[in-house]
Structures are given as structure tokens and as C-alpha cells.
Design an enzyme around this catalytic site. Sequence first.
Site, PDB file in Angstrom:
ATOM      1  N   TYR A 126       0.823  -1.217   0.000  1.00  0.00           N
ATOM      2  CA  TYR A 126       0.000   0.000   0.000  1.00  0.00           C
ATOM      3  C   TYR A 126       0.862   1.274   0.000  1.00  0.00           C
ATOM      4  O   TYR A 126       0.662   2.137  -0.869  1.00  0.00           O
ATOM      5  CB  TYR A 126      -0.985  -0.012   1.177  1.00  0.00           C
ATOM      6  CG  TYR A 126      -2.269   0.709   0.822  1.00  0.00           C
ATOM      7  CD1 TYR A 126      -3.379   0.010   0.394  1.00  0.00           C
ATOM      8  CD2 TYR A 126      -2.351   2.089   0.875  1.00  0.00           C
ATOM      9  CE1 TYR A 126      -4.545   0.666   0.035  1.00  0.00           C
ATOM     10  CE2 TYR A 126      -3.510   2.750   0.515  1.00  0.00           C
ATOM     11  CZ  TYR A 126      -4.607   2.035   0.103  1.00  0.00           C
ATOM     12  OH  TYR A 126      -5.750   2.684  -0.267  1.00  0.00           O
ATOM     13  N   GLU A 161       2.015   6.301  -7.069  1.00  0.00           N
ATOM     14  CA  GLU A 161       0.975   7.223  -7.548  1.00  0.00           C
ATOM     15  C   GLU A 161       1.412   8.670  -7.344  1.00  0.00           C
ATOM     16  O   GLU A 161       1.182   9.524  -8.216  1.00  0.00           O
ATOM     17  CB  GLU A 161      -0.334   6.975  -6.795  1.00  0.00           C
ATOM     18  CG  GLU A 161      -0.981   5.663  -7.175  1.00  0.00           C
ATOM     19  CD  GLU A 161      -2.221   5.375  -6.352  1.00  0.00           C
ATOM     20  OE1 GLU A 161      -2.794   6.315  -5.776  1.00  0.00           O
ATOM     21  OE2 GLU A 161      -2.615   4.201  -6.272  1.00  0.00           O
TER      22      GLU A 161
END
Length: 357
Positions: free
Chosen positions: A281, A288
Site C-alpha cells: 500500500y 501514484e
Amino acid sequence: MTLTPLVYWAQRHEDIYLRIELTDAQNIDVCVHENVLQFRAQGHGAKGQNEYEFSLEFVLPVKPEVSHKSTQRQVNITVRKEQRGWWERLTKQERKPNFLAPDFDRWLDESDAEMEIREKEEKRNRLKASRHTEDQFVSLKTGFLFMYNLVQFLGFSWIFVNMTVRLFIFGQDSLYDTFHTISDVMFFCQILATVEVLNAAFGVVNTGVFPTLIQVVGRNFILFIIFGSLEEMHNRPVVFFVFYLWSAIEIFRYPFYMLGCFNTEWKTLTWLRYTIWIPLYPLGVLAEAVAVIQSIPIFDENKLFTIRLPKAIGTSVSFSYVLCVYLVLMILGLFINFRHLYKQRKRRFRTKKRKAN
Ligand SMILES: CCCCCCCCCCCCC/C=C/C(=O)SCCNC(=O)CCNC(=O)[C@H](O)C(C)(C)COP(=O)(O)OP(=O)(O)OC[C@H]1O[C@@H](n2cnc3c(N)ncnc32)[C@H](O)[C@@H]1OP(=O)(O)O
């Protein structure tokens, strides 16, 4: 001298109910032999604390099994009739014993008792029908969830395997054309993932709406706005890292849900589903963030999504400001979902441990 307690009776088509007025009854001895009920117990009755007893010979045959239940105030006995039917009276002897009286709390005449049976039957049928509808709904829901998870699993597996194979065959070169080879399937899977928000919102699955919304909106923002709308981003290696990290978690998450649809689990898979996000994660959000930072100069240059303000103000707001705000939201989103997944992990392993004990 034998003392008899006060006995109240009522009947239904299949049962005889006796209520014996004895407080704090103890050593209760009750049996039926050749249609004669014998009762003996110690307790507080009309003649104070004493031993009380009585016997009743029924007018028609009854079953030898008898059930009784005592409360602080009374003893309740149920005797089953041998044959279903309505009795004219309770005892064989026509003259009713002195200690026996109708139990008006439970008393029904024959037609009322039939009505009661019909009502019970209707209630049972309604319950059966609603259970049937519920069962149908559960199997429909299970079928739908299984199909949804299967499609997502196949989609993300295709992405993961394809990228891995291309990495082995083309080495570093494969990092530059991920978007062209993978994006169609990724678009499909991520559009489909909006179903997860609806599932959470309508209670189809037992999970929070907000973490799912953050996950789906966060990914789709990157996929459609950053990668989809900027051709300049298509050949960047960051696309590879984002897609690889996304698919790496999903190839464990969806089969875990698929097994869950049938209340089955495979311990290794459960462990992977609730553990692998710990490194993936933050790495995914980092990839991102790199993609967002790389896109800022491109948005500034081509003025895409620039918000034009009224002439009186005479300026315009570049989309890069929105991206800066989004970067902050990403940290917030990462924190919320990290906490959510940590709680889910704890809950899952705590429950498992408790079940194992
Ligand atoms: C307002 C919007 C603001 C937007 C702001 C944007 C900010 C963006 C910032 C963050 C961006 C993140 C982008 C994403 C990056 C990455 O993905 S990186 C790669 C790694 N990613 C992950 O590890 C996350 C993977 N995703 C998830 O785990 C989920 O999507 C989740 C919502 C984050 C958590 O899942 P959740 O459903 O809450 O937990 P579970 O324990 O798995 O499920 C709970 C119960 O629900 C059942 N269930 C859920 N879904 C299904 C299903 N599809 N089918 C069947 N059952 C399902 C599940 O079985 C559990 O049931 P029980 O077993 O009875 O508990």
C-alpha cells in the site's frame, strides 16, 4: 391425610395443559400410566408448606410421555393426546373432582382452537415463504459476488502475469509500453471496481463505504486523469510500477473473497490478503505520488483542465493546484486506509485465534 393442590386445565386438539398451584415446588414426581396421571411434589399450596398429590384418569387415551416445567409460582404439565381431537371433558369420571377447574388464562373452545391452529399454520407458511425468498436472495447475492470476484481475479491475473512475462522477455524495455499493452484491461477492471462502492453502500458486503470510496476514486483519478488524459505519461516507467503494485494485491484479494462466498478459506491466502498490503500500500501510493508529481509540469504546459476565472479577475487556475491538493489528500487517504486495513487484519486474526481456542 393427602393434600391435593388446585389444578387448572385447558386443551388443544393435540395437548392437555395442567397448571398446578404450588409455590416453590420441589421433588416433583409426575408420570402417566394407562391414561392415569399421578402427581406428587412438595411446595407451598392452599394448605401451606406440605406434600401435595393428585391423580387424574383421562377420558380418552394419552401418550405416556409427559413434560413438566416448574416456575416459582406454579407447575405446568403438558400431556399429549393419543389421537388428535376435541374432548368433551377431562376425566373419565363424569363428576369433575373438586380440585379441578378450567384454566381461563389458556381456555379456548373448539372453534377458537381451530382458528389458533389455522393462524399458526399461516404463520408457519409465511415464515417458510420469507425464508425461501431470503434463501433465494442469499444465493443470488453469492452468485453475483462470486462472478464479480472471478472476473476481477481473471482481469488482474492477466495484468500481473502479462507484465511479469514481458519483464522477463523484454527486460527494462517493457517498463515503457505498459500503458499500451495493459491499459484496456486495467480500464475495464477499475470501472468495474465502482461496483465495490455500491456493494458497501447497499450492505451487499460487510464493509465500510468510505475506505472503498477512497480506494476506487484514488485509483481511478490516477488511471483516468493522470495516465488516461496525458499522452506524455503513457511511456513513463511509473505506469509499470503503479499497475504492478495494484495487480499484485488484487491477485490475492479477489480469490480470498471468492472462497469467502462459500464460507471457505485457505489459511495461506488469508494471511497474504491481510499482510501483503503492509509493504504494497505505501509503495503503491508512493508510485501514484510520483505519477502525480511527474504530471504537474505537463498540465502546466498544455493547460489541460485549467479553470478559467471570470474576466474581471483576469486570471486562470492551473490544474496543478488541484494536483497539489490531491497529493495532500493522498497522504490522508493512505492514513485512513492503512488504519482501516490494520483494523481488518487485527479483527480477522483475533477472530480466527478465538475460534481456534
Ligand atoms: C471522497 C473520496 C476522496 C478521494 C480521495 C483520494 C485520496 C486517495 C488516496 C489513496 C489512494 C489509494 C490508491 C490505491 C493504491 C493501491 O491500491 S496500492 C496497492 C495495494 N493496495 C491495497 O493493498 C488495497 C487493496 N484494497 C482493499 O483492501 C480494499 O479495497 C479496501 C476497501 C481498502 C479494504 O477492503 P474491505 O472490504 O474493507 O476489507 P475486507 O476485510 O477485505 O472485507 C470486509 C468484509 O467484506 C467482505 N467483502 C468485501 N468485498 C467483498 C467482495 N467483493 N466479495 C465478497 N465479499 C467481500 C469480506 O469477505 C469481509 O467479510 P468478512 O469475512 O465477513 O469480514
